[in-house]
Design an enzyme around this catalytic site. Structure first.
Site, PDB file in Angstrom:
ATOM      1  N   HIS A   1       0.862  -1.194   0.000  1.00  0.00           N
ATOM      2  CA  HIS A   1       0.000   0.000   0.000  1.00  0.00           C
ATOM      3  C   HIS A   1       0.890   1.232   0.000  1.00  0.00           C
ATOM      4  CE1 HIS A   1      -3.152   2.810   1.192  1.00  0.00           C
ATOM      5  NE2 HIS A   1      -3.993   1.879   0.773  1.00  0.00           N
TER       6      HIS A   1
ATOM      7  N   ASP B   1      -7.871  -5.522   0.058  1.00  0.00           N
ATOM      8  CA  ASP B   1      -8.320  -6.346  -1.083  1.00  0.00           C
ATOM      9  C   ASP B   1      -7.939  -7.809  -0.938  1.00  0.00           C
ATOM     10  OD1 ASP B   1      -7.421  -3.464  -2.741  1.00  0.00           O
ATOM     11  OD2 ASP B   1      -9.454  -4.263  -2.771  1.00  0.00           O
TER      12      ASP B   1
HETATM   13  C1  SDX Z   1      -6.208   0.035  -2.863  1.00  0.00           C
HETATM   14  O1  SDX Z   1      -4.456   4.544  -2.001  1.00  0.00           O
HETATM   15  C2  SDX Z   1      -5.382   3.910  -1.386  1.00  0.00           C
HETATM   16  O2  SDX Z   1      -5.754   4.246  -0.295  1.00  0.00           O
HETATM   17  C3  SDX Z   1      -5.950   2.728  -2.140  1.00  0.00           C
HETATM   18  C4  SDX Z   1      -6.959   1.888  -1.364  1.00  0.00           C
HETATM   19  C5  SDX Z   1      -8.216   2.638  -1.086  1.00  0.00           C
HETATM   20  O3  SDX Z   1      -8.935   2.247  -0.164  1.00  0.00           O
HETATM   21  O4  SDX Z   1      -8.544   3.570  -1.880  1.00  0.00           O
HETATM   22  O5  SDX Z   1      -6.384   1.467  -0.132  1.00  0.00           O
HETATM   23  C6  SDX Z   1      -7.362   0.643  -2.160  1.00  0.00           C
HETATM   24  O6  SDX Z   1      -5.971   0.364  -3.988  1.00  0.00           O
HETATM   25  C7  SDX Z   1      -5.323  -0.933  -2.102  1.00  0.00           C
HETATM   26  C8  SDX Z   1      -4.065  -1.397  -2.944  1.00  0.00           C
HETATM   27  C9  SDX Z   1      -4.525  -2.512  -3.872  1.00  0.00           C
HETATM   28  N1  SDX Z   1      -3.467  -2.851  -4.845  1.00  0.00           N
HETATM   29  C10 SDX Z   1      -2.837  -4.035  -4.803  1.00  0.00           C
HETATM   30  O7  SDX Z   1      -3.001  -4.882  -3.914  1.00  0.00           O
HETATM   31  C11 SDX Z   1      -1.922  -4.290  -5.991  1.00  0.00           C
HETATM   32  C12 SDX Z   1      -0.560  -4.812  -5.493  1.00  0.00           C
HETATM   33  N2  SDX Z   1       0.080  -3.730  -4.760  1.00  0.00           N
HETATM   34  C13 SDX Z   1       1.074  -2.938  -5.502  1.00  0.00           C
HETATM   35  O8  SDX Z   1       0.745  -2.726  -6.849  1.00  0.00           O
HETATM   36  C14 SDX Z   1       1.525  -1.699  -4.722  1.00  0.00           C
HETATM   37  O9  SDX Z   1       1.808  -2.135  -3.447  1.00  0.00           O
HETATM   38  C15 SDX Z   1       0.637  -0.481  -4.627  1.00  0.00           C
HETATM   39  C16 SDX Z   1       0.183  -0.015  -5.963  1.00  0.00           C
HETATM   40  C17 SDX Z   1      -0.545  -0.766  -3.780  1.00  0.00           C
HETATM   41  C18 SDX Z   1       1.463   0.629  -3.948  1.00  0.00           C
HETATM   42  O10 SDX Z   1       2.404   1.016  -4.851  1.00  0.00           O
HETATM   43  P1  SDX Z   1       3.539   2.103  -4.449  1.00  0.00           P
HETATM   44  O11 SDX Z   1       3.263   2.764  -3.165  1.00  0.00           O
HETATM   45  O12 SDX Z   1       3.757   2.953  -5.648  1.00  0.00           O
HETATM   46  O13 SDX Z   1       4.777   1.193  -4.124  1.00  0.00           O
HETATM   47  P2  SDX Z   1       5.752   0.677  -5.217  1.00  0.00           P
HETATM   48  O14 SDX Z   1       4.944   0.115  -6.356  1.00  0.00           O
HETATM   49  O15 SDX Z   1       6.704   1.739  -5.531  1.00  0.00           O
HETATM   50  O16 SDX Z   1       6.436  -0.503  -4.426  1.00  0.00           O
HETATM   51  C19 SDX Z   1       7.510  -0.219  -3.532  1.00  0.00           C
HETATM   52  C20 SDX Z   1       8.371  -1.469  -3.606  1.00  0.00           C
HETATM   53  C21 SDX Z   1       8.782  -1.812  -5.037  1.00  0.00           C
HETATM   54  O17 SDX Z   1      10.028  -2.467  -4.982  1.00  0.00           O
HETATM   55  P3  SDX Z   1      11.358  -1.532  -5.304  1.00  0.00           P
HETATM   56  O18 SDX Z   1      11.147  -0.946  -6.682  1.00  0.00           O
HETATM   57  O19 SDX Z   1      11.394  -0.502  -4.201  1.00  0.00           O
HETATM   58  O20 SDX Z   1      12.497  -2.532  -5.254  1.00  0.00           O
HETATM   59  O21 SDX Z   1       7.628  -2.605  -3.125  1.00  0.00           O
HETATM   60  C22 SDX Z   1       7.456  -3.547  -4.178  1.00  0.00           C
HETATM   61  C23 SDX Z   1       7.747  -2.822  -5.483  1.00  0.00           C
HETATM   62  O22 SDX Z   1       8.272  -3.730  -6.456  1.00  0.00           O
HETATM   63  N3  SDX Z   1       6.068  -3.977  -4.114  1.00  0.00           N
HETATM   64  C24 SDX Z   1       5.664  -5.228  -4.282  1.00  0.00           C
HETATM   65  C25 SDX Z   1       4.271  -5.183  -4.101  1.00  0.00           C
HETATM   66  N4  SDX Z   1       3.894  -3.918  -3.852  1.00  0.00           N
HETATM   67  C26 SDX Z   1       5.003  -3.179  -3.875  1.00  0.00           C
HETATM   68  N5  SDX Z   1       6.340  -6.365  -4.574  1.00  0.00           N
HETATM   69  C27 SDX Z   1       5.579  -7.475  -4.675  1.00  0.00           C
HETATM   70  N6  SDX Z   1       4.237  -7.525  -4.507  1.00  0.00           N
HETATM   71  C28 SDX Z   1       3.563  -6.385  -4.218  1.00  0.00           C
HETATM   72  N7  SDX Z   1       2.216  -6.425  -4.053  1.00  0.00           N
END
Ligand code: SDX
Length: 429
Positions: free
Chosen positions: A305, A363
């Site tokens: 998140h 989720d």
């Molecule tokens: C919702 O914003 C809100 O409040 C949203 C929400 C709401 O109520 O409105 O809470 C609802 O959207 C919840 C999130 C649902 N999405 C997912 O579950 C999809 C999987 N999650 C990721 O796509 C990600 O964690 C996000 C999109 C939720 C957050 O993305 P960020 O903050 O931009 O973080 P990032 O993508 O930059 O990740 C940081 C690091 C990265 O590694 P590095 O590049 O630093 O080496 O963490 C890793 C990412 O690769 N990472 C993950 C991961 N999520 C982040 N690695 C593996 N699996 C994951 N799920």
């Protein structure tokens, strides 16, 4: 009053005012930065940028805290109900008994949609994704309710708000019924919000539909958990669309479009599909390895998140609700739940996920619960949109009623071609 921040640029120093909130980080007010320095700030994804001032919802990502108008989400979900939370988000205070009765009456009597709305549905393919139908049908509401599109009129703003909260469940249920080829079911004024939604989705004309109070309570709690969440991507979309003066129905349709993405509201559908793809516990290590592989775009859906760097407080309640629903339905050894619980344990102890503070989010368990309630995966994000409509509307109203509100118009860091002269086609070889 906190002192100002000082920005030194060579010999020049610029002061920027600091502002304090009730709780949470202070902000540096950079509104005068460009005028005073000729510089923009740069923050794609807005990881360090407050887009607005708001009094509606507060999240402490490190502590795993979510407050709606100051009330913790677990107390609202466990002791209150969704319509009461709607009132709280819209008006700022918990309702008295009389206020709650009046609000419930108003919402209940706006649940029907114009009968011609049903003709829109016959234009869609039956196998259209229900979110595509929702984007179209919610946007189409502005073609019907012209008496609540004048955003400068407080009365019309409130009527539009009530209409949105009341009609999205009806439109969502119609999208589901159309998808499965069953007749639409009209709303019933004698049922609660969640009971009415389950009835519109699962009743058929051939026999009475029995409301299961445990399932209705779970549905209501799922709505409450998804009601609002600060300036997430879809809420920011609604605010930006609304800042131009667009009517509220069009703004909510924009929010639904944004929520559909798998990185946002589409994650509940993607999380369940991922659990199904994993299939059995012995395949979890393969997927954990893929999630860590920088060359593999795969991510564990339902994990991570932008704000929560601790457990998402909604996920805890979602997990409890999941167990209540499965127990009520006598679903003992749901393979998806077994995979989910094993995956959660492995991820919570894996150094990669621990270091990156990746915890299950709302989720992760919602998909298993919604599947048990009888919804197909394609309806999961639709249910999220039904719940989040009140948050979008409350945030939209707050923005419209903010005397300092201006049209949102971000700037950019331009890295394209400098100015150059047009070359004729002949001269281009
Ligand atoms: C919702 O914003 C809100 O409040 C949203 C929400 C709401 O109520 O409105 O809470 C609802 O959207 C919840 C999130 C649902 N999405 C997912 O579950 C999809 C999987 N999650 C990721 O796509 C990600 O964690 C996000 C999109 C939720 C957050 O993305 P960020 O903050 O931009 O973080 P990032 O993508 O930059 O990740 C940081 C690091 C990265 O590694 P590095 O590049 O630093 O080496 O963490 C890793 C990412 O690769 N990472 C993950 C991961 N999520 C982040 N690695 C593996 N699996 C994951 N799920």
């Amino acid at each position: 009053m906190t002192e100002a921040a000082k920005l030194s640029l060579g010999a020049k120093e610029t002061e920027l005012a600091l502002r304090q909130g009730t709780i949470g980080p202070d902000v540096v007010d950079i509104a005068s930065l460009y005028k005073n320095t000729g510089l923009f700030t740069y923050d794609p994804g807005f990881t360090s940028t407050a887009s607005c001032e708001s009094k509606i919802t507060y999240i402490d990502g490190d502590e795993g805290v979510l407050l709606h108008r100051g009330y913790p989400i677990d107390q609202l979900a466990e002791q209150g109900n969704f319509l009461e939370t709607c009132y709280l988000l819209l008006y700022g205070e918990l309702p008295t008994r009389t206020e709650m009765s009046d609000f419930t009456y108003r919402v209940t009597r706006h649940t029907m949609v114009h009968e011609q709305m049903s003709r829109f549905y016959t234009g869609f393919r039956r196998d259209a994704h229900p979110m595509a139908v929702m984007v179209g049908s919610v946007g189409a509401l502005s073609a019907f309710y012209h008496d609540s599109t004048d955003i400068t009129d407080p009365h019309q703003r409130m009527v539009a708000s009530i209409r949105m909260i009341a009609k999205t469940p009806t439109l969502a249920a119609m999208a589901y019924k159309y998808h499965i080829g069953q007749p639409f079911v009209y709303p019933r004024n004698d049922l609660s919000y969640a009971e009415n939604f389950l009835h519109m989705c699962f009743a058929v004309p051939c026999e009475p539909y029995q409301i299961n109070p445990v399932l209705a309570r779970a549905m209501d709690r799922i709505f409450t958990l998804h009601a609002d969440h600060e300036q997430n991507a879809s809420t920011s979309t609604v605010r930006l669309a609304g800042s131009s003066g667009a009517n509220p129905f069009a703004c909510i349709a924009a929010g639904i479009a944004c929520l559909w993405g798998p990185a946002h509201g589409g994650a509940n559908e993607a999380a369940l599909n991922m659990l199904a793809e994993i299939g059995t516990k012995d395949r979890i290590p393969e997927f954990i390895a893929r999630a860590k592989d920088k060359n593999d775009p795969f991510r564990l859906m339902g994990f991570g998140h932008r704000v929560y760097k601790n457990y998402d407080p909604r996920a805890k309640i979602m997990q409890q609700t999941c167990h209540e629903v499965l127990t009520e339905l006598g679903i003992k050894d749901d393979p998806l739940l077994e995979v989910a619980m094993e995956l959660e344990q492995i991820a919570l102890h894996d150094p990669y996920f621990v270091e990156k503070k990746l915890y299950p989010n709302v989720d992760f368990y919602s998909g298993i619960t919604l599947k048990a309630l009888g919804f197909p995966t394609t309806m999961f994000t639709v249910l999220f949109a039904v719940a989040r409509t009140v948050g979008w509307i409350a945030q939209w109203k707050e923005m419209i009623e903010d005397p300092h509100q201006r049209i949102g118009r971000p700037r950019q860091l331009y890295t394209g071609a400098a100015q150059r002269e047009y070359a004729s086609l002949d001269s281009r070889g």
